[in-house]
Write a protein that holds these residues in place. Structure first.
Motif, PDB file in Angstrom:
ATOM      1  N   ALA A  16       0.847  -1.324  -0.090  1.00  0.00           N
ATOM      2  CA  ALA A  16       0.090   0.050   0.003  1.00  0.00           C
ATOM      3  C   ALA A  16       0.876   1.263  -0.008  1.00  0.00           C
ATOM      4  O   ALA A  16       0.589   2.294  -0.646  1.00  0.00           O
ATOM      5  N   ALA A  19       2.372   1.595  -3.510  1.00  0.00           N
ATOM      6  CA  ALA A  19       1.462   2.181  -4.462  1.00  0.00           C
ATOM      7  C   ALA A  19       0.576   3.320  -4.036  1.00  0.00           C
ATOM      8  O   ALA A  19      -0.102   3.908  -4.623  1.00  0.00           O
ATOM      9  N   ASP A  21      -1.547   3.999  -1.707  1.00  0.00           N
ATOM     10  CA  ASP A  21      -3.217   3.716  -1.775  1.00  0.00           C
ATOM     11  C   ASP A  21      -3.820   4.585  -0.848  1.00  0.00           C
ATOM     12  O   ASP A  21      -3.609   4.265   0.411  1.00  0.00           O
ATOM     13  N   THR A  42       0.035   7.506   1.634  1.00  0.00           N
ATOM     14  CA  THR A  42      -0.227   8.152   0.396  1.00  0.00           C
ATOM     15  C   THR A  42       0.865   9.383   0.066  1.00  0.00           C
ATOM     16  O   THR A  42       0.775  10.200  -0.955  1.00  0.00           O
TER      17      THR A  42
END
Length: 365
Positions: A16, A19, A21, A42
């Protein structure tokens, strides 16, 4: 004291993080040992080597371990919450939405027009002047639906000519103002939450939509509200938006277990029966599709119940996150399974704290 919040498996959090995410906002914090900095999942800074990263449930726990907040992703601030520096301008526009705001007006508030322009482009996808125009046209739509005359509305909205008002209205809503009685105006606002931003829409009858902004189905839901139910959306203030914003803050603080904001959820009679049954699932509890089907008198309709569950546009307040599989495992959730797990953990902790209160009081007696 609340029990520590469980984290997802490390491999899942690493994936995560790499990415960026957004579904993991509020689920974990990354802390980089080589820099001493902690970040959101993020964060757009260069990704560290996974072996150098620790994961924590909250910013407070990362700070207690000696890490400091990242200056790029600002993990201590709510995602998509307007920064304090622009708040005076947003409040001034709400007080005087019909005003023809100029760069001089912006400077009088101590703000640089260039900075304001850049913020609106990045966070609202439009210019400041477009934001003000949309706000004015939304109020014009309300007045036209109430029966006000076209000439009066155009003048009060600040347009120098009726033709200019007609053109702006048609560009915004796709219909001329003479047909403005057809669409329903829904006012929208992005609400900051610990699990990421949520888009809320409201109209006089109640809250129409509340969804995480990164939900893949959100564009389809907005299109359905427009095409099937005749809604047009514009930014602005609304008491129902204020109401649900306060209640969401209390919910995530563990201080609220039942939402009272008025709701208006267009759907079929079957959909509404399923949504009503979802609202009856107690805070801190869970159910299954089969159990919901039984509650509405359709014991063989578990698949149809699952489909209606997926059509729910009011996340959290109509708690579709409380539906789990027959085996007790988490099943699909439009906002992502990490958020679903976080919501259930929050509600369980509130329930357990409430259930423990009487025994603690007895122990003190």
């Amino acid at each position: 004291m609340d029990a520590p919040r469980p984290l997802p498996p490390r491999d899942e959090m690493v994936a995560a993080m790499l990415a960026c995410d957004a579904a993991y906002e509020g689920v974990f914090i990354t802390a980089v040992r080589t820099t001493g900095i902690y970040c959101r999942p993020t964060c757009t800074a260069r990704k560290p080597l996974p072996r150098n990263v620790d994961f924590y449930p909250t910013c407070a726990e990362a700070a207690a371990a000696g890490f400091r907040p990242c200056l790029r992703c600002r993990p201590l601030e709510a995602v998509d919450a307007p920064p304090a520096w622009i708040a005076p301008l947003l409040e001034a526009v709400e007080r005087e939405p019909h005003r023809a705001w100029t760069q001089a007006d912006v400077r009088d508030l101590g703000l640089a027009p260039e900075r304001v322009r850049a913020w609106f482009r990045q966070h609202r996808g439009s210019s400041f002047s477009a934001h003000v125009r949309a706000r004015r046209l939304g109020l014009a739509l309300d007045r036209l639906r109430e029966g006000a005359g076209l000439d009066d509305v155009a003048a009060d909205t600040g347009y120098a000519s009726l033709s200019g008002f007609r053109d702006a209205f048609r560009r915004r809503y796709g219909v001329p103002p003479g047909r403005a009685a057809t669409p329903h105006r829904a006012v929208h606002r992005v609400l900051a939450t610990p699990l990421g931003p949520m888009l809320a829409l409201a109209e006089p009858r109640g809250l129409v939509l509340l969804e995480f902004t990164d939900r893949p189905a959100l564009p389809r839901e907005l299109h359905a509200l427009e095409a099937r139910h005749g809604y047009v959306a514009s930014e602005g203030g609304h008491p129902h938006l204020d109401h649900v914003e306060r209640e969401l803050a209390a919910y995530f603080a563990g201080e609220l277990d039942a939402f009272t904001c008025p709701l208006h959820a267009p759907g079929t009679p079957f959909d509404r029966a399923v949504w009503d049954a979802l609202r009856a699932v107690p805070h801190g509890g869970t159910t299954t599709y089969g159990e919901l089907a039984g509650r509405i008198g359709r014991p063989t309709a578990a698949r149809a119940v699952a489909a209606a569950n997926g059509r729910n546009r009011l996340a959290i307040v109509i708690p579709c996150h409380r539906v789990i599989g027959r085996d007790g495992q988490l099943v699909g959730y439009g906002g992502g399974l990490p958020r679903k797990a976080r919501l259930l953990a929050l509600e369980r902790s509130v329930r357990d704290r409430r259930d423990d209160a009487p025994s603690r009081q007895l122990a003190l007696c």
